[in-house]
Design a protein around this motif. Structure first.
Motif, short mmCIF file in Angstrom:
data_model
loop_
_atom_site.label_atom_id
_atom_site.label_comp_id
_atom_site.label_asym_id
_atom_site.label_seq_id
_atom_site.Cartn_x
_atom_site.Cartn_y
_atom_site.Cartn_z
N LYS A 16 0.83 -1.20 0.00
CA LYS A 16 0.00 0.00 0.00
C LYS A 16 0.87 1.26 0.00
O LYS A 16 0.56 2.25 -0.67
CB LYS A 16 -0.93 -0.01 1.21
N ILE A 17 1.96 1.21 0.79
CA ILE A 17 2.89 2.35 0.82
C ILE A 17 3.48 2.59 -0.56
O ILE A 17 3.54 3.72 -1.07
CB ILE A 17 4.01 2.11 1.85
N LEU A 18 3.94 1.50 -1.19
CA LEU A 18 4.57 1.62 -2.51
C LEU A 18 3.58 2.14 -3.55
O LEU A 18 3.92 3.01 -4.36
CB LEU A 18 5.11 0.25 -2.94
N THR A 19 2.35 1.63 -3.50
CA THR A 19 1.32 2.10 -4.45
C THR A 19 1.03 3.58 -4.25
O THR A 19 0.94 4.35 -5.21
CB THR A 19 0.02 1.29 -4.26
N GLY A 20 0.91 4.00 -2.99
CA GLY A 20 0.64 5.39 -2.69
C GLY A 20 1.78 6.31 -3.11
O GLY A 20 1.55 7.40 -3.67
N VAL A 21 2.99 5.87 -2.87
CA VAL A 21 4.16 6.68 -3.22
C VAL A 21 4.26 6.85 -4.73
O VAL A 21 4.54 7.94 -5.23
CB VAL A 21 5.44 6.03 -2.65
N ILE A 36 10.58 10.42 -3.48
CA ILE A 36 9.82 9.24 -3.94
C ILE A 36 10.75 8.07 -4.17
O ILE A 36 10.47 6.94 -3.77
CB ILE A 36 9.05 9.58 -5.24
N ASP A 37 11.89 8.33 -4.80
CA ASP A 37 12.86 7.27 -5.08
C ASP A 37 13.41 6.66 -3.80
O ASP A 37 13.58 5.45 -3.69
CB ASP A 37 14.01 7.81 -5.93
N VAL A 38 13.70 7.51 -2.80
CA VAL A 38 14.23 7.03 -1.52
C VAL A 38 13.23 6.12 -0.83
O VAL A 38 13.58 5.04 -0.34
CB VAL A 38 14.59 8.22 -0.61
N VAL A 39 11.94 6.52 -0.81
CA VAL A 39 10.91 5.70 -0.18
C VAL A 39 10.74 4.37 -0.93
O VAL A 39 10.63 3.31 -0.32
CB VAL A 39 9.57 6.46 -0.12
N VAL A 43 11.29 0.60 0.61
CA VAL A 43 10.30 -0.48 0.58
C VAL A 43 10.91 -1.73 -0.06
O VAL A 43 10.72 -2.85 0.44
CB VAL A 43 9.05 -0.04 -0.20
N SER A 44 11.65 -1.55 -1.15
CA SER A 44 12.30 -2.69 -1.81
C SER A 44 13.30 -3.37 -0.88
O SER A 44 13.41 -4.60 -0.87
CB SER A 44 13.00 -2.22 -3.09
N SER A 45 14.01 -2.57 -0.11
CA SER A 45 14.99 -3.12 0.83
C SER A 45 14.31 -3.96 1.91
O SER A 45 14.76 -5.05 2.26
CB SER A 45 15.79 -1.98 1.48
N ILE A 46 13.20 -3.46 2.44
CA ILE A 46 12.46 -4.21 3.46
C ILE A 46 11.92 -5.51 2.87
O ILE A 46 11.96 -6.57 3.50
CB ILE A 46 11.30 -3.36 4.03
N ASN A 47 11.42 -5.44 1.64
CA ASN A 47 10.91 -6.64 0.97
C ASN A 47 12.00 -7.69 0.81
O ASN A 47 11.74 -8.89 0.95
CB ASN A 47 10.33 -6.28 -0.40
#
Length: 228
Positions: A16-21, A36-39, A43-47
């Motif tokens: 949801k965070i990634l979609t919103g960003v 936007i790129d940092v966020v 998210v990719s790192s956490i995944n």
């Protein structure tokens, strides 16, 4: 089961965070896309951490196949040759003519790849990477380049991977195979924990010898088995 449940609970809000960003990207002023790129990267790192955690927590069954170790190592080296060149790392190999044994090719390759990647990361200013394969055919015998003619409980393949990098202190050595422990700025701390798990599944052993400023040597010993 716990890691799979945690992954499920975390991935849903992450998506949801990634979609919103990504939706907000269309409303950014030119030049403000950096946030936007940092966020997105975060998210990719956490995944990636979640994926590795789930993989580590899985009950793994080995798919043993008749494998030529030399070919497996050569394949890994071929894939990292450009990294070695750009990092000014010299490669030394010491292989016997043949080294066939029963291994899970996917898992065992993953273990070797993790160790070699760590060795490269430990030499940011260049150095020497050495990979050797030997045999131990009898109890207390010295490693030899001659394949074991008789397979017995003491018959093992020994793989050594050494570097001339930064090395590790005593504290790091003691926690080396502990999940989520890492000395890397961008590390997850699951690479060597996974190596230990994979070698244990093969009924083998892995040991590390390291000194600050002189480098690290990782030794893997796996019992020789014939695929039936």
């Amino acid at each position: 089961e716990m890691s799979a449940q945690i992954a499920h609970e975390i991935r849903n809000p992450l998506q949801k965070i990634l979609t919103g960003v990504e939706y907000l990207r269309d409303y950014c002023e030119p030049g403000n896309e950096t946030v936007i790129d940092v966020v997105s990267k975060g998210v990719s790192s956490i995944n990636e951490v979640i994926t590795r955690m789930v993989e580590y927590g899985k009950t793994t069954l080995l798919n043993l196949q008749d494998i030529e170790i030399n070919n497996m190592v050569e394949g890994i080296i071929s894939g990292i040759q450009s990294r070695l060149n750009s990092a000014n790392i010299k490669l030394a190999k010491d292989f016997p003519d043949k080294a066939r044994m029963a291994l899970d090719p996917v898992r065992f390759r993953q273990a070797l790849q993790n160790i070699i990647d760590n060795a490269i990361d430990a030499m940011p200013n260049g150095g020497k990477l050495k990979v050797s394969v030997s045999f131990l055919c009898e109890d207390k015998n010295r490693p030899s380049k001659t394949v074991c003619t008789v397979i017995n409980p003491f018959s093992m393949v020994e793989i050594k991977i050494s570097d001339t990098g930064t090395g590790m202190n005593t504290e790091a050595m003691e926690k080396l195979f502990t999940p989520f422990y890492t000395t890397k700025v961008n590390g997850f701390g699951l690479g060597l924990a996974m190596v230990k798990k994979i070698i244990d599944l093969h009924k083998g052993e892995v040991s590390v010898n390291s000194n600050i400023g002189t480098g690290t040597e990782v030794t893997i010993r796996v019992p020789m088995k014939i695929v039936t």
